[in-house]
Design a protein around this motif. Structure first.
Motif, short mmCIF file in Angstrom:
data_model
loop_
_atom_site.label_atom_id
_atom_site.label_comp_id
_atom_site.label_asym_id
_atom_site.label_seq_id
_atom_site.Cartn_x
_atom_site.Cartn_y
_atom_site.Cartn_z
N SER A 1 -4.78 2.49 -2.55
CA SER A 1 -5.55 3.20 -1.53
C SER A 1 -4.77 4.30 -0.82
O SER A 1 -5.35 5.10 -0.11
CB SER A 1 -6.15 2.22 -0.52
OG SER A 1 -5.16 1.40 -0.01
N GLN B 1 0.82 -1.21 0.00
CA GLN B 1 0.00 0.00 0.00
C GLN B 1 0.87 1.27 0.00
O GLN B 1 0.59 2.22 -0.71
CB GLN B 1 -0.89 -0.03 1.24
CG GLN B 1 -1.84 1.13 1.35
CD GLN B 1 -2.78 0.97 2.53
OE1 GLN B 1 -2.73 -0.01 3.27
NE2 GLN B 1 -3.65 1.94 2.71
N GLU C 1 -3.76 -3.56 -1.43
CA GLU C 1 -4.36 -2.22 -1.59
C GLU C 1 -3.41 -1.25 -2.28
O GLU C 1 -3.06 -0.20 -1.73
CB GLU C 1 -4.79 -1.66 -0.23
CG GLU C 1 -5.68 -2.63 0.52
CD GLU C 1 -6.57 -1.92 1.53
OE1 GLU C 1 -6.92 -0.75 1.29
OE2 GLU C 1 -6.92 -2.54 2.55
N SER D 1 -8.16 -5.23 -3.03
CA SER D 1 -8.54 -3.91 -3.55
C SER D 1 -10.05 -3.75 -3.51
O SER D 1 -10.80 -4.72 -3.56
CB SER D 1 -8.04 -3.79 -4.99
OG SER D 1 -8.56 -2.63 -5.58
N HIS D 2 -10.47 -2.52 -3.41
CA HIS D 2 -11.90 -2.22 -3.48
C HIS D 2 -12.27 -1.56 -4.79
O HIS D 2 -13.36 -1.04 -4.93
CB HIS D 2 -12.30 -1.33 -2.30
CG HIS D 2 -12.06 -1.98 -0.98
ND1 HIS D 2 -11.96 -1.26 0.19
CD2 HIS D 2 -11.89 -3.27 -0.64
CE1 HIS D 2 -11.72 -2.10 1.19
NE2 HIS D 2 -11.67 -3.32 0.72
N GLU D 3 -11.31 -1.57 -5.75
CA GLU D 3 -11.59 -0.94 -7.04
C GLU D 3 -12.46 -1.87 -7.87
O GLU D 3 -12.00 -2.83 -8.47
CB GLU D 3 -10.27 -0.67 -7.77
CG GLU D 3 -9.37 0.33 -7.10
CD GLU D 3 -9.92 1.75 -7.19
OE1 GLU D 3 -10.75 2.04 -8.08
OE2 GLU D 3 -9.53 2.58 -6.34
#
Ligand SMILES: Nc1ncnc2c1ncn2[C@@H]1O[C@H](COP(=O)(O)OP(=O)(O)O)[C@@H](O)[C@H]1O
Ligand SMILES: [Mg+2]
Lengths: 367, 257
Positions: free
Chosen positions: B181, B100, B178, B209-211
């Motif tokens: 982020s 990250q 991440e 990841s939250h993408e």
């Protein structure tokens, strides 16, 4: 919402406000910006008026530089003759007078090496070998006994060469030892860790003086009969072991300041412990602790004067001897000022070097 | 974003490269990973999402032994992770990791960051390592910065350097924790584009990841982790549009506002 109108002409017209400079402006800005500062300025100014002119008169106007001690006794000002007349003794101590060229050449080569070490552009393997060769050559020159040089027992070494020798050997040996101790203290192996902790805490728990006493008086009692270890060597070892413990604590501070991410990135690349420390962690950690490291080294340099108590004739001892001569009795101020200047030059160069090194190693700077 | 081929056809073979069996891990008394089972095939892309503190980082960090697991098995490319140092070293050279916070080495130039691993771990000659490094720097479109230091680069550029640094070790698997982020919003795309390109070239990737856009573009499987468990797993379209588990529904409602 609409687009906001922008007065481009105005923006192009306006300039940054000009700060009024000039002598008055500067004085106001720097010396009288506030009550406390103004007060301090006045106090310091009065102090300087009172003490600086008399000092200058004493040191430079009324002083004598190359006279006999008799002339000195009658003169108002400083008697720098106490130094000029005893210069060689103060610098070289009781080293045989006609052989002074040997410590002189030694120191000359030492200063040459230090000069090149000061500039990072000269750092190379060659310089390292030059140091090794230089140190051997210096020892040979000082000691003699080969190449037809008259042997000079180490008991007769003294003055500035002894101080520099103890310091430079001491500091260069203490630094890596301190780094190793710091790494050991953080080791995963409990045996190594406890050994290092014990060592560091023990050494830091005693003053250097007692270590020197132990090295000079107690330690020889434990040696088998007939075996002796040179006294300078013992004092040198005491200085090294003492300084290393302090370096170790400073370096440990640097290691703790390291971001965990650096270890993880190194691990993720597959670097082993030794590579991680050497290539990633130590270069950064040692850089962070340059200022406190230099403090330790500077005080170690000054502490070498403690070897007087085990009768080694270093610079300070030579100076004291001069004052004790009846004809130069009473000129201690001059002599001590001279010694202080020499020590100051040493310490100041170290601080200076560290500041320069810090700047050069600063990679965060945007270019 | 570049459009990838149909994700399913990316997986040209079914060889398993990572096997995780009944994995359990504790931090002291805290049970952080609970009975994790996961198989990753060669060239597969997996995206893991889930709330903060659910154990996502810990899971992927176990795969290259940045964290030690206490129970279960992790097998990477036929080598089992145990206390055997040789195995750990071998696995670390084959698994690349992107963090990250980039974790570039600030005292080394970009080029030195990239050649360090190959030269010291793989024992590649320096010249060859530099050529490889320049090749990957071109790939992440940052070759002109080779002589600079990490501190002189923007976040997005640093992360692309970090990806290139991992690639220089020629890894078989890439882990991303991440990766976007910590970036300013305008820099996210440049990093994701590099990752999509990498995916198109057939790299095996596990990405925390939250993408969502990224997951839809590259992933064959998306997983939801919560409280140390993998609760749901599906292809990206169904995962995001038709979540089954209430925790997934809740989590998605959170990240979509
Ligand atoms: N080294 C550690 N020691 C103790 N607890 C940890 C450690 N690392 C992570 N944890 C805890 O484990 C849990 C999972 O952490 P992590 O894997 O980083 O979660 P995520 O990446 O999903 O946000 C968190 O509750 C965190 O506080
Ligand atoms: Mg995490």
């Amino acid at each position: 919402m609409a687009i906001i109108a922008i007065d481009k002409e105005k923006i192009a017209r306006i300039k940054p406000p000009v700060i009024k400079t000039g002598v008055i402006g500067w004085l106001k800005e720097n010396l009288f910006n506030g009550v406390i500062n103004s007060l301090l300025t006045i106090i310091i100014f009065l102090f300087m008026v009172k003490f600086v002119p008399p000092f200058i008169k004493w040191a430079f106007v009324d002083s004598v530089w190359f006279s006999t001690s008799q002339v000195c006794k009658e003169c108002e000002g400083a008697c720098w003759s106490a130094i000029t007349k005893n210069f060689r003794f103060m610098i070289f101590g009781i080293y045989p007078y006609e052989l002074h060229w040997r410590p002189f050449v030694s120191m000359l080569s030492l200063f040459t090496l230090l000069y090149f070490t000061y500039y990072r552009k000269y750092w190379s393997k060659t310089l390292l070998y030059a140091w090794l060769a230089g140190l051997v050559a210096m020892a040979v020159l000082m000691k003699g006994g080969i190449f037809g040089l008259t042997p000079v027992p180490t008991e007769m070494w003294g003055g500035l060469p002894l101080t520099l020798l103890l310091s430079i050997f001491g500091l260069t040996a203490a630094y890596p030892l301190g780094v190793i101790l710091a790494l050991g203290r953080d080791s995963k192996l409990p045996g190594i860790r406890y050994m290092c902790v014990t060592y560091i805490e023990l050494i830091r728990g005693v003053p250097l003086i007692s270590l020197l006493f132990m090295a000079s008086i107690i330690f020889p009692l434990f040696l088998p009969e007939g075996v002796t270890i040179n006294k300078i060597l013992r004092a040198q070892a005491a200085i090294i072991f003492f300084t290393a413990a302090y370096i170790a604590e400073v370096v440990r501070g640097g290691l703790q300041g390291m971001n965990k991410g650096q270890y993880e990135a190194a691990d993720a690349l597959g670097l082993n412990y030794y590579q991680t420390m050497r290539l990633i962690i130590l270069p950064q950690a040692l850089k962070i602790v340059i200022p406190p490291t230099v403090s330790v080294l500077v005080s170690a340099f000054k502490d070498t004067s403690l070897v007087v108590i085990i009768s080694l004739y270093d610079l300070l001892f030579a100076a004291k001897t001069v004052i004790q001569k009846p004809q130069w009795n009473g000129f201690s101020t001059e002599v001590y000022i001279f010694v202080a200047i020499l020590y100051f030059l040493g310490c100041f160069s170290m601080s200076n070097f560290s500041r320069k090194l810090e700047e050069e190693l600063d990679t965060d700077k945007r270019s | 974003m570049t459009q990838s081929n149909n994700p399913a056809s990316d997986v040209s073979n079914n060889d398993v490269i990572i096997t995780i069996k009944d994995l359990n891990k504790w931090f002291g008394d805290f049970h952080v990973l609970k009975d994790i089972n996961l198989e990753v095939r060669k060239q597969e892309k997996i995206v893991i999402c889930g709330p903060s503190g659910s154990g996502k980082s810990t899971l992927i960090r176990c795969i290259n032994r940045l964290e030690e697991h206490q129970m279960g098995q992790i097998i990477v490319d036929g080598v089992e992770l145990s206390n055997n140092l040789k195995n750990i070293e071998k696995i670390r050279t084959e698994v690349g990791m992107v963090f990250q916070h980039f974790n570039l080495f600030p005292h080394l130039t970009i080029l030195e960051n990239l050649t360090l691993g190959p030269v010291w771990v793989r024992k590649t000659p320096k010249k060859e390592a530099e050529e490889t490094a320049m090749f990957y720097l071109e790939k992440v479109k940052i070759a002109e910065q080779a002589k600079k230091y990490p501190g002189q680069l923007s976040g997005g550029q640093q992360q692309r350097v970090a990806i290139a640094r991992s690639l220089c070790m020629k890894p078989k698997v890439m882990l991303f924790d991440e990766p976007t982020s910590a970036l300013d919003p305008e820099m996210v795309k440049e990093v994701l584009d590099v990752m999509i390109q990498l995916s198109d070239e057939g790299m095996t990737m596990i990405v925390v990841s939250h993408e969502m856009g990224f997951a839809k573009t590259v992933a064959q499987r998306v997983m939801l982790m919560d409280d140390g468990m993998i609760l749901e797993e599906n292809n990206p379209v169904d995962f995001f549009e038709n979540p089954q588990h209430e925790r997934t529904q809740f989590f998605l409602s959170q990240i979509l506002h």
